[in-house]
Design an enzyme around this catalytic site. Structure first.
Site, PDB file in Angstrom:
ATOM      1  N   CYS A 162       0.794  -1.222   0.000  1.00 36.03           N
ATOM      2  CA  CYS A 162       0.000   0.000   0.000  1.00 36.03           C
ATOM      3  C   CYS A 162       0.830   1.277   0.000  1.00 36.03           C
ATOM      4  CB  CYS A 162      -0.970  -0.027   1.177  1.00 36.03           C
ATOM      5  SG  CYS A 162      -1.949  -1.542   1.165  1.00 36.03           S
ATOM      6  N   HIS A 295      -2.281   8.406   6.113  1.00 32.18           N
ATOM      7  CA  HIS A 295      -2.596   7.104   5.539  1.00 32.18           C
ATOM      8  C   HIS A 295      -4.037   6.772   5.945  1.00 32.18           C
ATOM      9  CE1 HIS A 295      -1.717   3.289   3.702  1.00 32.18           C
ATOM     10  NE2 HIS A 295      -1.916   2.606   4.807  1.00 32.18           N
ATOM     11  N   HIS A 332      -9.525   2.806   0.245  1.00 33.72           N
ATOM     12  CA  HIS A 332      -8.089   2.538   0.234  1.00 33.72           C
ATOM     13  C   HIS A 332      -7.749   1.969  -1.138  1.00 33.72           C
ATOM     14  CE1 HIS A 332      -4.108   1.566   1.103  1.00 33.72           C
ATOM     15  NE2 HIS A 332      -4.227   0.882   2.222  1.00 33.72           N
TER      16      HIS A 332
END
Lengths: 740, 87
Positions: A162, A295, A332
């Site tokens: 990620c 994040h 995400h």
């Protein structure tokens, strides 16, 4: 930064995305792309109507949604920067995790279930499976962009789960600093797929409702998809061609937590250190930061860790600096997240407008953050802003963007040099594990003189601490053994070491098994322990945890030249001063499915002397000479020149310097007519050519082994100079090693 | 199935599913803590164990605080399984 492009669930370009972001729109809704029956969380943020380029059906079949979104975003970025790849030395760096997974999931599950003998029917006479599988690997995204928007001077495809998109930005910045590249197109793209939804659901990481970052009721993330690309060039070059910078990439830092394959280290100390380093690298202090794009995944573990890290890094300023997460709006986006959110952060700076955390109704008071709930708003100024990206395996990257001209020139990092900061880069260790056994320097040096059976079993467990290695799959185990052998038993001060490993196709067979099982028995049978091993950067994450390496870590993908791409990438990071020491190479477990479907594609199958496919891992330690001397390490060879290209390499190879003396040799992974043709164009044409495949077996990791053998032969005085030439489909690398 | 055999089945499942190679299932004590200090397992192991108990033994493990109680030890897991089966 002179251009950017976005494809997100909020819109198919920058302006549509930006308008949705500021208004606080949430694009998280029930998934319609595929069946989500039985999934714990069935909502995600989808991109509507992904348009493929025009072309004949057999060409379009090689396009994934991931590649299609990347094309739209990269094109927008290049158009807005008025950048033409043909007019300058332009580099392309693409991060991602899923690539063509969505398009190949059903096929993979079928290939797993059906025996090879039924392939004629299963694969279809028109080679449908063949074309579909070409869209599968990470490299495909880079290849499609090269075809559509290139030719680029350099292409790198990487994955760090990620944080992939953010690492693409850093790699591009390092290329600019070297002065070898004029402008870079950097970003990430990832399409939604069944594998990631089932996997994150198995981990209990997803909220059944749209996610709520920083909220006291948060129950997990929501997945999303999209692409984000940025054009970055030096401020001088941008001004010289009359291009208006949007914002400045002022600082960055990357590192590994070496903690856990799925969970962040709870105290956030590594993340805090990276935020501090990135701000310091920009020549700024916490007092200059006016915004943080977190994040902010909304998982119970991430948000408190990130809040603790921000508090530690920003000190008292944490009470002033607004923090938001875009994931409440676009979900995400995994491998794209770091790039999409970097672009958003740059826009916040450029437009002096803060974007919100949507879904945040009741802020978790224990986090102690200043929020921007629901909708965005104008602000007087955003001098500099931080963007965080954290990946599976603890691969973290922090970027800092500032207003153009805000960072005093003397402090800023974006001064292109005539070359790399350090030209003295050494190889200080090698390790190879395969049917040949476990080889160090002496064995590698003598390898080509002896004949070894390539059908012997490879047993990494004989060399591992099995308790510490229990989560490592076979590829990660092979990698860990080769890396530890290369790093050596006497290696101390491993803290700052990074690890970069090539992976040609990722973990195809295990992904197929995982998918087959979830299709057959339902998403709830998805294995939470297996899922983290399916991302292409998984071996890298496992190795950094196993060996406790905390430097920059990610995977590169470039078909059979993946190992070479990893070693060249390590060279570039060390030469630019980004890292002191990186263990680089490749680890590949033979994939039955790749062999079945794509076997005909590869150079070696056409060769009369083709060696059998084997499991192989190879690694070399790439280190700054000053660091090697400081710790008294044995220097085997210097890396004296590195070239990389797309296409046939005939132009690029002209830059190859001739050997200085007689005791020079050429190392090749496999016998290859294309390589011979290139060598004949250089000053290396009269020197011996040594081929590794007969002694080691065939593998996509073979190129990394060739570098190991070359370094070992120089280190043991068998040769004074060596050229390692690594070629795969329309791409190549040349790595020149010489006596210290 | 008597309770001792059930506990052994759970121990074998733990060793196999969590890849505790070299560990003899019979040496796992009935009351030893599984997580943290005991066997050194963590939340990812708990998820894997819950999935495999559901698949191999046919009993589902509830999420959240209840799971924490059930995963206290092999004996606690066995008691949960027996309770669900008896109900």
């Amino acid at each position: 930064m002179t251009g950017l492009g976005l494809v997100t669930p909020l819109g198919a370009d920058v302006e549509a995305t930006w308008a949705g972001l500021v208004r606080g729109e949430r694009a998280i809704a029930p998934v319609t792309l595929f069946d989500v029956a039985g999934q714990r969380a069935g909502v995600a943020a989808q991109v509507a109507n992904v348009t493929l380029p025009d072309g004949p059906p057999e060409v379009i079949a090689s396009w994934s949604r991931t590649a299609a979104m990347a094309r739209i975003a990269a094109k927008e970025a290049m158009l807005s920067a008025r950048l033409d790849a043909r007019e300058a030395r332009v580099g392309l760096v693409v991060g991602g995790t899923t690539a063509g997974m969505f398009e190949t999931e059903k096929l993979l599950a079928r290939l797993h279930a059906e025996p090879a003998s039924r392939d004629k029917r299963a694969l279809g006479s028109a080679g449908g499976a063949f074309v579909a599988m070409l869209s599968h690997p990470l490299t495909a995204t880079g290849d499609r962009l090269e075809e559509q928007l290139g030719p680029f001077s350099r292409v790198r495809v990487l994955s760090s789960a990620c944080s992939s998109g953010a690492n693409a930005v850093v790699v591009g910045a390092i290329w600019l600093l070297s002065g070898e590249i004029d402008a870079v197109v950097v970003g990430g793209s990832d399409g939604l797929c069944r594998l990631t939804l089932s996997g994150f659901n198995a981990l209990g990481a997803l909220d059944p409702e749209p996610c709520r970052p920083f909220d006291r009721r948060r129950r997990g993330a929501s997945l999303g998809e999209g692409a984000g690309f940025l054009v970055i060039e030096s401020a001088e070059r941008a001004l010289a061609r009359g291009s208006q910078p949007v914002a400045e990439l002022a600082g960055w830092a990357m590192g590994s937590e070496a903690h856990h394959i799925t969970n962040p280290a709870p105290d956030g100390s590594m993340v805090a250190a990276l935020i501090e380093r990135a701000i310091a690298r920009a020549g700024l202090s916490a007092a200059d930061i006016d915004y943080v794009n977190a994040h902010g995944t909304a998982t119970p573990l991430n948000d408190p860790m990130e809040a603790a890290a921000l508090a530690q890094a920003l000190g008292d300023e944490i009470r002033r600096v607004p923090v938001s997460s875009s994931k409440g709006q676009i979900g995400h986006t995994l491998g794209a997240a770091g790039a999409i959110e970097a672009a958003i952060t740059a826009l916040v700076v450029a437009r002096r407008t803060l974007v919100p955390t949507a879904g945040l109704d009741e802020p978790d008071p224990s986090l102690g953050l200043v929020h921007i709930p629901h909708v965005g708003h104008k602000t007087s100024r955003v001098r500099a802003a931080v963007s965080n990206a954290f990946g599976f395996g603890g691969m973290d990257t922090v970027l800092v963007f500032s207003e153009p001209e805000f960072v005093p020139k003397a402090n800023g990092p974006m001064l292109p040099r005539a070359g790399y900061a350090s030209s003295s880069i050494a190889i200080t260790g090698v390790g190879v594990l395969g049917p040949c056994g476990l080889l160090g320097v002496e064995d590698c040096a003598g390898l080509l003189q002896r004949s070894t059976p390539v059908d012997a079993a490879v047993d990494p467990d004989a060399y591992l601490d099995l308790e510490r290695a229990r989560r490592l799959d076979r590829t990660a185990r092979l990698a860990a053994v080769a890396v530890e052998r290369a790093a050596g038993e006497s290696d101390t001060g491993t803290e700052a070491t990074g690890v970069i490993l090539g992976s040609a196709f990722g973990n195809v067979d295990s992904s197929a098994a995982f998918l087959h099982r979830t299709f057959l028995k339902g998403p709830r049978s998805a294995s939470p322990a297996d899922f983290p091993n399916l991302v292409p950067s998984s071996p890298v994450g496992h190795v950094s945890i196993y060996a406790r390496y905390r430097g920059p870590s990610f995977a590169t993908a470039d078909f059979a030249a993946s190992g070479e791409s990893a070693i060249v990438q390590a060279y570039q990071l060390v030469a630019s001063g980004e890292s002191q020491r990186i263990v680089a190479g490749a680890a590949e477990t033979r994939s039955e499915i790749v062999d079945r479907v794509l076997g005909v594609l590869f150079e070696y199958t056409a060769s009369q002397t083709a060696a059998p496919r084997v499991d192989l891992a190879a690694a070399v330690v790439v280190e700054a000479l000053s660091e090697a001397r400081r710790r008294g390490a044995r220097v085997l060879a210097h890396i004296t020149q590195v070239l990389e290209w797309r296409g046939d390499g005939r132009v690029a190879i002209e830059a190859l310097r001739s050997p200085r003396g007689e005791r020079a040799e050429v190392l090749l992974a496999r016998a290859d007519g294309g390589a011979d043709e290139l060598i004949d164009r250089t000053g290396w044409r009269f020197h011996p050519r040594l081929v590794c495949a007969p002694a080691l077996g065939e593998s996509d990791a073979l190129g990394a082994a060739a570098v190991a053998v070359a370094a070992a032969r120089i280190g043991t005085a068998r040769a004074a100079e060596a050229l390692v030439l690594g070629l795969a489909r329309a791409r190549g690398y040349a790595i020149v090693l010489a006596l210290p | 199935m008597d309770s001792q055999r059930l506990r052994l089945q759970i121990k074998r499942l733990i060793v196999q599913e969590l890849n505790l190679r070299g560990r003899d299932p019979e040496t796992i004590e009935d009351d030893a803590p599984l997580f943290g200090a005991g066997l050194g397992l963590d939340s990812l192991d708990a998820l894997q164990l819950a999935m495999s108990i559901e698949e191999k033994i046919g009993v589902s493990i509830p999420e959240g605080e209840q799971a924490r109680e059930i995963f206290r030890s092999v004996r606690a897991i066995a008691e949960h399984v027996a309770k669900v089966r008896g109900a």
